[in-house]
Design a protein around this motif. Structure first.
Motif, short mmCIF file in Angstrom:
data_model
loop_
_atom_site.label_atom_id
_atom_site.label_comp_id
_atom_site.label_asym_id
_atom_site.label_seq_id
_atom_site.Cartn_x
_atom_site.Cartn_y
_atom_site.Cartn_z
N MET A 1 0.74 -0.97 0.10
CA MET A 1 0.15 -0.08 0.49
C MET A 1 0.84 1.08 0.04
O MET A 1 1.96 1.14 0.47
N ASP A 2 0.43 1.91 -1.53
CA ASP A 2 1.52 3.19 -1.12
C ASP A 2 0.88 4.15 -0.34
O ASP A 2 -0.24 3.98 0.93
N VAL A 3 1.48 5.55 -0.07
CA VAL A 3 1.16 7.10 1.82
C VAL A 3 0.47 7.17 1.37
O VAL A 3 -1.00 7.14 2.13
N GLY A 4 -0.17 7.58 -0.66
CA GLY A 4 -2.19 8.18 -0.62
C GLY A 4 -2.84 7.15 0.07
O GLY A 4 -3.95 7.39 0.32
N GLU A 5 -2.82 5.95 -0.34
CA GLU A 5 -3.09 5.03 0.42
C GLU A 5 -3.45 4.75 1.30
O GLU A 5 -4.72 4.18 2.26
N VAL A 6 -2.04 4.63 2.17
CA VAL A 6 -2.75 4.66 3.43
C VAL A 6 -3.22 5.50 3.94
O VAL A 6 -4.18 5.75 4.97
N LEU A 7 -2.97 6.85 3.79
CA LEU A 7 -3.91 8.20 4.03
C LEU A 7 -5.07 8.34 4.08
O LEU A 7 -6.24 8.53 4.95
N GLU A 8 -5.54 7.49 3.09
CA GLU A 8 -6.99 7.54 2.76
C GLU A 8 -7.88 6.79 3.17
O GLU A 8 -8.58 6.83 3.83
N GLU A 9 -6.62 5.14 3.95
CA GLU A 9 -7.56 4.42 4.43
C GLU A 9 -7.57 4.55 6.28
O GLU A 9 -9.08 4.14 6.74
N LEU A 10 -6.79 5.33 6.39
CA LEU A 10 -6.74 6.63 7.64
C LEU A 10 -7.21 7.18 8.24
O LEU A 10 -8.62 7.22 9.17
N LYS A 11 -7.71 8.20 6.99
CA LYS A 11 -8.74 8.94 7.25
C LYS A 11 -10.25 8.24 7.37
O LYS A 11 -11.05 8.22 8.22
N LYS A 12 -10.94 6.85 6.73
CA LYS A 12 -11.92 6.33 6.91
C LYS A 12 -12.08 5.84 8.03
O LYS A 12 -13.06 5.73 9.03
N LYS A 13 -10.18 5.30 8.80
CA LYS A 13 -10.76 5.17 10.08
C LYS A 13 -11.03 6.11 11.02
O LYS A 13 -11.77 5.80 11.95
N ALA A 14 -10.70 7.14 10.62
CA ALA A 14 -10.22 8.28 11.30
C ALA A 14 -11.81 8.92 12.09
O ALA A 14 -12.59 9.41 12.25
N MET A 15 -12.62 8.61 11.10
CA MET A 15 -13.77 9.37 10.50
C MET A 15 -14.84 8.28 11.43
O MET A 15 -15.43 9.15 11.68
N ALA A 16 -14.72 6.85 11.25
CA ALA A 16 -15.23 6.54 12.02
C ALA A 16 -14.76 5.64 13.33
O ALA A 16 -16.27 5.28 14.58
N ASP A 17 -13.98 6.28 14.12
CA ASP A 17 -13.62 6.24 15.10
C ASP A 17 -13.46 7.67 16.21
O ASP A 17 -12.18 8.32 15.79
N ASP A 18 -13.53 7.53 16.68
CA ASP A 18 -13.71 9.41 17.45
C ASP A 18 -12.46 9.48 17.79
O ASP A 18 -11.46 10.69 17.98
N ASP A 19 -11.72 8.54 19.08
CA ASP A 19 -10.98 8.02 19.41
C ASP A 19 -9.39 8.69 18.90
O ASP A 19 -8.34 8.95 18.89
#
Length: 97
Positions: A1-19
């Motif tokens: 997974m490249d950095v752009g994909e990691v950041l997109e996945e991280l953003k999805k996780k952060a949208m679903a997880d307030d903590d």
């Protein structure tokens, strides 16, 4: 997974997880924000290294400059456009639940 994909996945996780989102945003107050950001990303299951994040921002900005104005060196620096961390944080802070 490249950095752009990691950041997109991280953003999805952060949208679903307030903590997770709060922990990532809190890195802005840290003495070592990028290191802490990468550590939290890795703890969330998305491996991210400081230099990869920095290089991603610079490479993305360089590609954007090459695609406009003939890539001339007189093209103005767009604020934060070469900083993937800051761009990500601005997006993250604008997420509303």
């Amino acid at each position: 997974m490249d950095v752009g994909e990691v950041l997109e996945e991280l953003k999805k996780k952060a949208m679903a997880d307030d903590d997770l989102r709060a922990r990532l945003i809190e890195t802005r107050k840290s003495a070592t924000p990028i290191a802490d950001f990468c550590r939290i990303s890795t703890e969330a299951g998305l491996t991210l290294y400081k230099m990869d994040l920095i290089e991603f921002g610079e490479a993305s900005y360089a590609a954007m400059r090459r695609s406009t104005n003939g890539g001339g060196e007189n093209a103005p620096l767009l604020q934060w456009e070469d900083d993937a961390y800051e761009m990500f944080m601005m997006e993250l802070e604008n997420i509303k639940n």
